[in-house]
Design a protein around this motif. Sequence first.
Motif, PDB file in Angstrom:
ATOM      1  N   ASN A 156     -21.095  19.507 -29.912  1.00 43.48           N
ATOM      2  CA  ASN A 156     -20.047  19.004 -29.009  1.00 43.48           C
ATOM      3  C   ASN A 156     -18.963  20.037 -28.676  1.00 43.48           C
ATOM      4  O   ASN A 156     -17.819  19.673 -28.459  1.00 43.48           O
ATOM      5  CB  ASN A 156     -19.405  17.765 -29.617  1.00 43.48           C
ATOM      6  N   ILE A 157     -19.325  21.299 -28.605  1.00 42.19           N
ATOM      7  CA  ILE A 157     -18.328  22.327 -28.295  1.00 42.19           C
ATOM      8  C   ILE A 157     -18.106  22.376 -26.783  1.00 42.19           C
ATOM      9  O   ILE A 157     -19.037  22.619 -26.023  1.00 42.19           O
ATOM     10  CB  ILE A 157     -18.765  23.710 -28.825  1.00 42.19           C
ATOM     11  N   GLU A 158     -16.871  22.122 -26.369  1.00 44.76           N
ATOM     12  CA  GLU A 158     -16.554  22.147 -24.941  1.00 44.76           C
ATOM     13  C   GLU A 158     -15.878  23.441 -24.525  1.00 44.76           C
ATOM     14  O   GLU A 158     -15.933  23.829 -23.360  1.00 44.76           O
ATOM     15  CB  GLU A 158     -15.671  20.949 -24.593  1.00 44.76           C
ATOM     16  N   ILE A 159     -15.219  24.111 -25.491  1.00 43.53           N
ATOM     17  CA  ILE A 159     -14.505  25.355 -25.210  1.00 43.53           C
ATOM     18  C   ILE A 159     -14.671  26.282 -26.412  1.00 43.53           C
ATOM     19  O   ILE A 159     -14.535  25.856 -27.552  1.00 43.53           O
ATOM     20  CB  ILE A 159     -12.998  25.099 -24.967  1.00 43.53           C
ATOM     21  N   PHE A 160     -14.964  27.548 -26.129  1.00 39.89           N
ATOM     22  CA  PHE A 160     -15.001  28.567 -27.172  1.00 39.89           C
ATOM     23  C   PHE A 160     -13.704  29.371 -27.069  1.00 39.89           C
ATOM     24  O   PHE A 160     -13.463  30.041 -26.072  1.00 39.89           O
ATOM     25  CB  PHE A 160     -16.201  29.502 -27.002  1.00 39.89           C
ATOM     26  N   ARG A 161     -12.890  29.260 -28.092  1.00 38.01           N
ATOM     27  CA  ARG A 161     -11.638  30.000 -28.137  1.00 38.01           C
ATOM     28  C   ARG A 161     -11.823  31.237 -29.031  1.00 38.01           C
ATOM     29  O   ARG A 161     -12.496  31.159 -30.061  1.00 38.01           O
ATOM     30  CB  ARG A 161     -10.527  29.135 -28.698  1.00 38.01           C
ATOM     31  N   PRO A 162     -11.244  32.346 -28.640  1.00 37.02           N
ATOM     32  CA  PRO A 162     -11.355  33.542 -29.497  1.00 37.02           C
ATOM     33  C   PRO A 162     -10.827  33.249 -30.901  1.00 37.02           C
ATOM     34  O   PRO A 162      -9.821  32.545 -31.062  1.00 37.02           O
ATOM     35  CB  PRO A 162     -10.479  34.568 -28.774  1.00 37.02           C
ATOM     36  N   ARG A 163     -11.548  33.761 -31.895  1.00 40.31           N
ATOM     37  CA  ARG A 163     -11.120  33.597 -33.286  1.00 40.31           C
ATOM     38  C   ARG A 163     -11.578  34.810 -34.088  1.00 40.31           C
ATOM     39  O   ARG A 163     -12.461  35.555 -33.666  1.00 40.31           O
ATOM     40  CB  ARG A 163     -11.642  32.306 -33.892  1.00 40.31           C
ATOM     41  N   VAL A 164     -10.969  34.973 -35.239  1.00 42.94           N
ATOM     42  CA  VAL A 164     -11.344  36.062 -36.135  1.00 42.94           C
ATOM     43  C   VAL A 164     -12.571  35.628 -36.917  1.00 42.94           C
ATOM     44  O   VAL A 164     -12.579  34.551 -37.525  1.00 42.94           O
ATOM     45  CB  VAL A 164     -10.177  36.426 -37.083  1.00 42.94           C
ATOM     46  N   LYS A 165     -13.603  36.449 -36.899  1.00 38.57           N
ATOM     47  CA  LYS A 165     -14.857  36.145 -37.598  1.00 38.57           C
ATOM     48  C   LYS A 165     -14.678  36.399 -39.093  1.00 38.57           C
ATOM     49  O   LYS A 165     -13.993  37.344 -39.497  1.00 38.57           O
ATOM     50  CB  LYS A 165     -15.967  37.024 -37.025  1.00 38.57           C
ATOM     51  N   HIS A 166     -15.335  35.588 -39.909  1.00 38.67           N
ATOM     52  CA  HIS A 166     -15.153  35.650 -41.370  1.00 38.67           C
ATOM     53  C   HIS A 166     -15.445  37.026 -41.958  1.00 38.67           C
ATOM     54  O   HIS A 166     -14.822  37.431 -42.927  1.00 38.67           O
ATOM     55  CB  HIS A 166     -16.013  34.577 -42.060  1.00 38.67           C
ATOM     56  N   ASN A 167     -16.385  37.748 -41.386  1.00 37.76           N
ATOM     57  CA  ASN A 167     -16.731  39.070 -41.932  1.00 37.76           C
ATOM     58  C   ASN A 167     -16.250  40.223 -41.043  1.00 37.76           C
ATOM     59  O   ASN A 167     -16.667  41.360 -41.215  1.00 37.76           O
ATOM     60  CB  ASN A 167     -18.240  39.179 -42.151  1.00 37.76           C
ATOM     61  N   ARG A 168     -15.355  39.939 -40.120  1.00 44.23           N
ATOM     62  CA  ARG A 168     -14.790  40.962 -39.222  1.00 44.23           C
ATOM     63  C   ARG A 168     -13.278  40.774 -39.122  1.00 44.23           C
ATOM     64  O   ARG A 168     -12.715  40.757 -38.030  1.00 44.23           O
ATOM     65  CB  ARG A 168     -15.407  40.867 -37.832  1.00 44.23           C
ATOM     66  N   LYS A 169     -12.633  40.640 -40.247  1.00 51.76           N
ATOM     67  CA  LYS A 169     -11.196  40.357 -40.267  1.00 51.76           C
ATOM     68  C   LYS A 169     -10.360  41.513 -39.719  1.00 51.76           C
ATOM     69  O   LYS A 169      -9.190  41.342 -39.407  1.00 51.76           O
ATOM     70  CB  LYS A 169     -10.763  39.981 -41.675  1.00 51.76           C
TER      71      LYS A 169
END
Length: 169
Positions: free
Chosen positions: A11-24
């Motif tokens: 049910n993802i309607e929008i992908f917002r930029p976020r920090v990836k767990h292994n790319r902090k």
Amino acid sequence: MKLFHFSSESNIEIFRPRVKHNRKDMPPVVWAIDQEHEFTFYFPRECPRIVITRSDDMSDEDLTRFFGVSSANKIVTVETHWYKAINEGTIYKYTLPGDSFKLFAKTAGYYISEETIIPEEMQPLDHLLDRLMDMNIEVRFTPSLHPLRDAILRSSIQDFGIHRFENAR
């Protein structure tokens, strides 16, 4: 160019930029993958896996050691206890517009965007092992990925991916 994002969420309607767990160390981004490499995400999200691709720059010894008598050009190895989750699971493939994405890693087919992305469509995928085999990708199961990872890192293989290894037993 069409790019994809795979999720266990339908049910993802929008992908917002976020920090990836292994790319902090990176700024917040939306991650996507190209069609050539999408098969590397035909697994439950947390499933550790190793992908190797046959290439001309591999030594003859490594070609024999890792590919043996296989005619496959790509092999994905996962830990045995993930079999049921892979075989019975459903993942969701989101098609993303490619105009704001920039190539991040050519060998892996990764792209990133610093913009918010609205997916164009979502497609549920099940029968994941069948899909992989239909693509002539060999799937192997092993009790532990650690020996394979160690062997690959000491080999001539250049085209490989080690995914979610922190979850390996």
